[in-house]
Design a protein around this motif. Structure first.
Motif, PDB file in Angstrom:
ATOM      1  N   HIS A 168       0.828  -1.216   0.000  1.00  0.00           N
ATOM      2  CA  HIS A 168       0.000   0.000   0.000  1.00  0.00           C
ATOM      3  C   HIS A 168       0.853   1.252   0.000  1.00  0.00           C
ATOM      4  O   HIS A 168       0.370   2.341  -0.279  1.00  0.00           O
ATOM      5  CB  HIS A 168      -1.030  -0.001   1.130  1.00  0.00           C
ATOM      6  CG  HIS A 168      -0.424  -0.192   2.478  1.00  0.00           C
ATOM      7  ND1 HIS A 168       0.129   0.829   3.169  1.00  0.00           N
ATOM      8  CD2 HIS A 168      -0.253  -1.307   3.233  1.00  0.00           C
ATOM      9  CE1 HIS A 168       0.607   0.360   4.309  1.00  0.00           C
ATOM     10  NE2 HIS A 168       0.396  -0.930   4.363  1.00  0.00           N
ATOM     11  N   ASP A 169       2.140   1.116   0.331  1.00  0.00           N
ATOM     12  CA  ASP A 169       3.048   2.239   0.120  1.00  0.00           C
ATOM     13  C   ASP A 169       4.478   1.723  -0.003  1.00  0.00           C
ATOM     14  O   ASP A 169       4.764   0.575   0.357  1.00  0.00           O
ATOM     15  CB  ASP A 169       2.917   3.305   1.217  1.00  0.00           C
ATOM     16  CG  ASP A 169       3.090   2.726   2.619  1.00  0.00           C
ATOM     17  OD1 ASP A 169       3.633   1.625   2.744  1.00  0.00           O
ATOM     18  OD2 ASP A 169       2.696   3.406   3.577  1.00  0.00           O
TER      19      ASP A 169
ATOM     20  N   ASP B 127       8.512   2.466   0.846  1.00  0.00           N
ATOM     21  CA  ASP B 127       9.499   3.243   1.595  1.00  0.00           C
ATOM     22  C   ASP B 127      10.858   3.019   0.959  1.00  0.00           C
ATOM     23  O   ASP B 127      11.193   1.899   0.579  1.00  0.00           O
ATOM     24  CB  ASP B 127       9.538   2.786   3.054  1.00  0.00           C
ATOM     25  CG  ASP B 127       8.263   3.161   3.791  1.00  0.00           C
ATOM     26  OD1 ASP B 127       7.753   4.274   3.562  1.00  0.00           O
ATOM     27  OD2 ASP B 127       7.751   2.337   4.583  1.00  0.00           O
TER      28      ASP B 127
HETATM   29 MG    MG Z   1       4.321   0.573   5.628  1.00  0.00          MG
END
Ligand code: MG
Ligand code: ATP
Length: 443
Positions: free
Chosen positions: A36-37, A39
């Protein structure tokens, strides 16, 4: 999102900095789940990152070395490889130092969260044996578990949450350290606890997470009202599944991607049962008023967890209202319409469905309400009122509480279909025989 994050990695690599995808996104891609994201972790210092993305980056916390970079429509967090300094309070490192990728992997919480991936070559960089644990579906603390939990107690809750949503087992040493440290979870701020609890509750496998919270000792510290539902027996004809805790657990297992408010309403809907339980003359357990008591208890709990007022209100309303659903087929039309018009109705209806499926399994009332909902569009259940306050004042009523009372009566009659247009509404006002307003109207 991935494309944007990849661009950032490539740009940093081309500038000569070792740079990877890091943490949850690497874990999830290897599990075959869309992250979902993304990094990004890099050897570049925050000012070097900012210099490479001028006008498109914001420093989040200089001391933590995190820069938020915007590419296309996405925002990606770019963090400099770092090592945490001493944890003096079990919550936050007193300082961080910028170091190597390996040290950065070692400060992370669990091995499956400590993987890096070079998106250009698709190579996985694994300093902690995270890949093997991922294949074994095993959640293992990086390094000495007791020490790692001691540094940051939120990791206890993250451990349970990750094991629950990922469907992983917790490695035995990690688990025994987690259980030993559980009584200290109270030191973590309410906001961080709430965030983790909501992720657990809304994620996959929340019923197993409930068992883990319970077995670890975290539940009785964080949510004693929920722990109190264990062993509270209910009448078997309505609850063949078992006690209040078993019933709630079953409902959690039946939720399908719930909203945060629905998930909490499910967890808390029967917390009023333990304190209201009485056994009547026939020996049957009764829980009179448990929904009202539960609504008040939920409010205290949600305030303790620093939920917003809006969410607290919605969840408490669902808890306090959940018993009215059984009366729906006998309701007057106006009462039924008001139920359908409630702002939380869709979620309340789902709560009701789960409540039935998690006990006797009968869904007649749910089916009845679904039919009514389809028959009555929003204008029918929540029409503009025909009679307004100004009409009553013009007819001579003095301002005061009686205005509200009469408006409610008029609106009920409208919902019942007994006042079907504005003229009829004004006729009803005339019929009240109010004293003519001073100076208003004909003799
Ligand atoms: Mg995360
Ligand atoms: P999610 O899927 O919920 O986003 P995540 O693992 O990505 O899971 P984040 O909170 O986004 O969780 O954190 C990103 C990464 O930062 C983690 O994968 C982990 O490596 C590291 N991390 C986060 N919180 C901690 C912590 N309290 N202690 C140590 N490392 C942490």
């Amino acid at each position: 999102m991935r494309a944007a994050a990849e661009k950032i990695v490539i740009k940093l690599q081309q500038a000569g900095f070792e740079t990877y995808f890091a943490g949850g996104c690497v874990r999830d891609r290897l599990r075959g789940v869309e992250p979902h994201d993304y990094d990004v972790a890099t050897a570049a210092r925050p000012d070097a990152v900012e210099a490479l993305f001028p006008g498109r980056s914001d420093l989040v916390g200089k001391s933590f070395g995190v820069v938020r970079v915007r590419v296309q429509d996405a925002t990606v967090e770019v963090a400099t490889f770092r090592q945490d300094g001493l944890y003096l309070d079990g919550r936050r490192p007193s300082e961080v130092t910028f170091t190597s990728a390996e040290e950065d992997a070692k400060r992370r919480d669990f091995t499956v969260n400590a993987l890096f991936c070079d998106p250009v070559s698709d190579r996985i960089v694994d300093f902690v044996g995270g890949r093997a644990d991922l294949e074994k579906k095993l959640l293992r603390a990086v390094g000495d578990p007791a020490k790692r939990f001691g540094e940051d107690r939120l990791r206890l809750l993250r451990g349970v949450r990750l094991a629950s949503t990922l469907g992983f087992e917790i490695e035995p040493e990690t688990w025994s350290a987690l259980r030993r440290a559980a009584p200290q979870i109270g030191q973590v701020s309410a906001e961080r606890v709430r965030e983790e609890l909501s992720k657990w509750l809304c994620g996959q496998g929340s019923e197993r997470g409930l068992d883990l919270l319970d077995a670890s000792g975290l539940l009785v510290v964080l949510l004693p009202e929920v722990a109190a539902m264990k062993g509270v027996e209910q009448p078997p004809q309505f609850h063949p599944e078992g006690d209040v805790f078993v019933h709630t657990r079953l409902m959690l297992s039946l939720m399908e991607s719930p909203s945060e408010t629905l998930a909490w309403a499910v967890l808390l809907h029967d917390i009023g049962k333990p304190p209201t339980r009485r056994v009547d003359e026939t020996g049957r357990p009764r829980f009179n008023g448990h929904e009202t008591v539960g609504g008040r208890m939920a409010e205290k709990m949600l305030m303790r967890l620093r939920f917003s007022n809006e969410k607290t209100e919605a969840i408490c309303a669902m808890v306090a209202n959940h018993m009215t659903f059984k009366d729906a087929p006998q309701m007057r039309l106006s009462t039924l319409k008001k139920l359908l018009a409630r702002p939380t109705f869709d979620e309340e209806l789902e709560l009701h469905r789960l409540d039935c499926l998690g006990s006797h399994g009968q869904t007649e009332i749910y089916d009845f309400l679904k039919t009514k909902l389809a028959e009555m569009p929003a204008e029918a259940v929540r029409p503009d009122p025909f009679v307004r306050g100004g009409d009553l004042l013009a007819a001579g009523l003095a301002p005061g509480p009686r205005v509200g009372e009469l408006l409610r009566q008029a609106y009920d009659l409208q919902l019942e279909g007994k006042i079907s247009c504005r003229e009829e509404g004004l006729g009803w006002v005339d019929g009240l025989g109010l004293p003519a307003a001073a100076g208003g109207g004909a003799a």
